[in-house]
Scaffold this motif. Structure first.
Motif, mmCIF file in Angstrom:
data_model
loop_
_atom_site.group_PDB
_atom_site.id
_atom_site.type_symbol
_atom_site.label_atom_id
_atom_site.label_comp_id
_atom_site.label_asym_id
_atom_site.label_seq_id
_atom_site.Cartn_x
_atom_site.Cartn_y
_atom_site.Cartn_z
ATOM 1 N N GLY A 1 4.536 2.125 11.607
ATOM 2 C CA GLY A 1 5.706 2.887 10.701
ATOM 3 C C GLY A 1 6.027 1.169 9.715
ATOM 4 O O GLY A 1 6.191 0.346 9.575
ATOM 5 N N LEU A 2 5.854 1.944 8.195
ATOM 6 C CA LEU A 2 6.090 0.882 7.194
ATOM 7 C C LEU A 2 7.695 1.490 6.058
ATOM 8 O O LEU A 2 7.817 3.347 5.673
ATOM 9 N N TYR A 3 8.589 1.198 6.150
ATOM 10 C CA TYR A 3 9.569 1.987 5.206
ATOM 11 C C TYR A 3 10.021 1.101 3.233
ATOM 12 O O TYR A 3 10.152 -0.739 4.358
ATOM 13 N N LEU A 4 9.953 1.079 2.941
ATOM 14 C CA LEU A 4 10.183 0.713 2.032
ATOM 15 C C LEU A 4 10.372 1.672 -0.157
ATOM 16 O O LEU A 4 10.494 2.622 0.450
ATOM 17 N N ARG A 5 10.522 0.502 -1.105
ATOM 18 C CA ARG A 5 11.227 2.198 -2.576
ATOM 19 C C ARG A 5 9.951 1.623 -3.433
ATOM 20 O O ARG A 5 9.559 0.507 -3.555
ATOM 21 N N GLY A 6 9.668 3.381 -2.733
ATOM 22 C CA GLY A 6 8.164 3.531 -4.244
ATOM 23 C C GLY A 6 9.111 3.793 -5.629
ATOM 24 O O GLY A 6 10.712 3.488 -5.838
ATOM 25 N N SER A 7 7.917 4.076 -6.547
ATOM 26 C CA SER A 7 8.522 4.459 -8.121
ATOM 27 C C SER A 7 9.970 5.498 -8.251
ATOM 28 O O SER A 7 10.907 5.699 -8.445
ATOM 29 N N GLU A 8 9.363 6.542 -7.121
ATOM 30 C CA GLU A 8 9.982 7.531 -7.267
ATOM 31 C C GLU A 8 11.075 7.625 -5.877
ATOM 32 O O GLU A 8 11.832 9.040 -5.995
ATOM 33 N N ALA B 1 9.674 -2.297 19.000
ATOM 34 C CA ALA B 1 10.975 -2.726 18.221
ATOM 35 C C ALA B 1 11.311 -4.016 17.982
ATOM 36 O O ALA B 1 12.090 -4.165 17.041
ATOM 37 N N SER B 2 11.262 -4.726 19.051
ATOM 38 C CA SER B 2 11.814 -6.408 18.893
ATOM 39 C C SER B 2 11.494 -7.172 18.049
ATOM 40 O O SER B 2 11.308 -8.556 17.658
ATOM 41 N N ASP B 3 10.221 -7.247 17.676
ATOM 42 C CA ASP B 3 9.098 -7.467 16.915
ATOM 43 C C ASP B 3 9.068 -7.521 15.645
ATOM 44 O O ASP B 3 8.801 -7.262 14.263
ATOM 45 N N ASP B 4 10.019 -6.114 14.795
ATOM 46 C CA ASP B 4 9.919 -5.194 13.396
ATOM 47 C C ASP B 4 10.226 -6.793 12.499
ATOM 48 O O ASP B 4 11.253 -8.019 13.036
ATOM 49 N N THR B 5 10.022 -6.866 11.851
ATOM 50 C CA THR B 5 10.313 -7.515 10.485
ATOM 51 C C THR B 5 10.174 -6.872 9.315
ATOM 52 O O THR B 5 10.445 -5.855 8.537
ATOM 53 N N GLU B 6 11.728 -7.740 8.263
ATOM 54 C CA GLU B 6 12.109 -7.167 7.610
ATOM 55 C C GLU B 6 12.102 -8.457 6.434
ATOM 56 O O GLU B 6 12.071 -9.130 6.700
ATOM 57 N N ALA B 7 11.686 -8.307 5.036
ATOM 58 C CA ALA B 7 11.386 -8.956 4.043
ATOM 59 C C ALA B 7 12.051 -8.590 2.200
ATOM 60 O O ALA B 7 12.236 -6.875 2.779
ATOM 61 N N GLU B 8 12.044 -9.308 1.579
ATOM 62 C CA GLU B 8 12.533 -8.683 0.819
ATOM 63 C C GLU B 8 10.972 -8.775 -0.039
ATOM 64 O O GLU B 8 10.837 -10.275 -0.589
ATOM 65 N N ILE B 9 10.526 -7.985 -1.082
ATOM 66 C CA ILE B 9 9.645 -7.583 -1.968
ATOM 67 C C ILE B 9 9.856 -7.623 -3.316
ATOM 68 O O ILE B 9 10.940 -7.347 -3.553
ATOM 69 N N GLY B 10 8.666 -7.505 -4.148
ATOM 70 C CA GLY B 10 8.962 -7.803 -5.397
ATOM 71 C C GLY B 10 7.763 -6.592 -5.721
ATOM 72 O O GLY B 10 7.669 -5.520 -5.452
ATOM 73 N N ALA B 11 8.147 -6.007 -7.132
ATOM 74 C CA ALA B 11 7.398 -4.700 -7.769
ATOM 75 C C ALA B 11 5.837 -5.297 -7.144
ATOM 76 O O ALA B 11 5.671 -6.156 -7.042
ATOM 77 N N GLY B 12 5.234 -3.958 -6.536
ATOM 78 C CA GLY B 12 3.627 -4.319 -6.627
ATOM 79 C C GLY B 12 2.960 -2.912 -6.859
ATOM 80 O O GLY B 12 3.824 -1.486 -7.508
ATOM 81 N N MET B 13 2.319 -2.649 -6.074
ATOM 82 C CA MET B 13 1.377 -1.541 -6.087
ATOM 83 C C MET B 13 0.718 -1.320 -4.358
ATOM 84 O O MET B 13 1.318 -2.207 -3.398
ATOM 85 N N LEU B 14 1.419 0.797 -3.893
ATOM 86 C CA LEU B 14 0.944 1.010 -2.550
ATOM 87 C C LEU B 14 -0.089 1.860 -1.984
ATOM 88 O O LEU B 14 0.192 2.331 -3.258
ATOM 89 N N ASN B 15 -1.420 1.217 -1.972
ATOM 90 C CA ASN B 15 -2.148 2.243 -1.548
ATOM 91 C C ASN B 15 -2.368 2.932 -0.288
ATOM 92 O O ASN B 15 -2.470 1.972 1.030
ATOM 93 N N VAL B 16 -2.177 3.898 0.059
ATOM 94 C CA VAL B 16 -2.130 4.529 1.366
ATOM 95 C C VAL B 16 -3.796 5.381 1.711
ATOM 96 O O VAL B 16 -3.597 6.719 0.514
ATOM 97 N N THR B 17 -4.284 4.490 2.059
ATOM 98 C CA THR B 17 -5.316 6.344 2.873
ATOM 99 C C THR B 17 -5.334 6.241 4.495
ATOM 100 O O THR B 17 -3.792 6.198 4.756
ATOM 101 N N ARG B 18 -5.783 7.199 4.545
ATOM 102 C CA ARG B 18 -5.679 7.701 5.986
ATOM 103 C C ARG B 18 -5.908 6.791 7.100
ATOM 104 O O ARG B 18 -4.843 7.565 8.488
ATOM 105 N N ASP B 19 -6.958 5.945 7.355
ATOM 106 C CA ASP B 19 -6.206 4.961 8.434
ATOM 107 C C ASP B 19 -5.844 3.626 7.965
ATOM 108 O O ASP B 19 -5.858 2.593 8.793
ATOM 109 N N ASN B 20 -5.271 3.052 6.981
ATOM 110 C CA ASN B 20 -4.216 1.775 6.294
ATOM 111 C C ASN B 20 -4.413 2.024 5.073
ATOM 112 O O ASN B 20 -3.939 2.783 4.357
ATOM 113 N N VAL B 21 -3.539 1.038 4.845
ATOM 114 C CA VAL B 21 -2.075 0.562 4.157
ATOM 115 C C VAL B 21 -2.532 -0.568 3.425
ATOM 116 O O VAL B 21 -1.840 -1.639 3.769
#
Length: 86
Positions: free
Chosen positions: A22-29, A57-77
């Motif tokens: 999984g991936l959690y982040l803030r999009g433009s909306e 779950a013990s390997d989860d990664t948290e980071a602070e990111i800058g602005a950017g773009m997210l491209n989601v396809t059926r099997d790749n992000v």
């Protein structure tokens, strides 16, 4: 849990290229949660916290990111971001 390939790319190069649950982040909306087999879309990403969830779950990664773009396809992000501070 099903997984998908996640690539995180910054101006300095790739920082993540792994199978994740999984991936959690803030999009433009607003906040986004991406899981395997998500509907394809492209969106702008706002700066803030990003969480990557692995099968273990013990390997989860948290980071602070800058602005950017997210491209989601059926099997790749692909997340392209200005900065990545884990």
């Amino acid at each position: 849990m099903k997984t998908f390939e996640l690539k995180v790319i910054t101006p300095k190069g790739a920082v993540i290229d792994k199978q994740v649950s999984g991936l959690y982040l803030r999009g433009s909306e607003g906040d986004l949660a991406i899981f395997a087999r998500h509907i394809p879309f492209v969106t702008a990403v706002r700066e803030g916290k990003c969480t990557i969830v692995y099968d273990d779950a013990s390997d989860d990664t948290e980071a602070e990111i800058g602005a950017g773009m997210l491209n989601v396809t059926r099997d790749n992000v692909t997340l392209i971001t200005e900065t990545w501070k884990a």
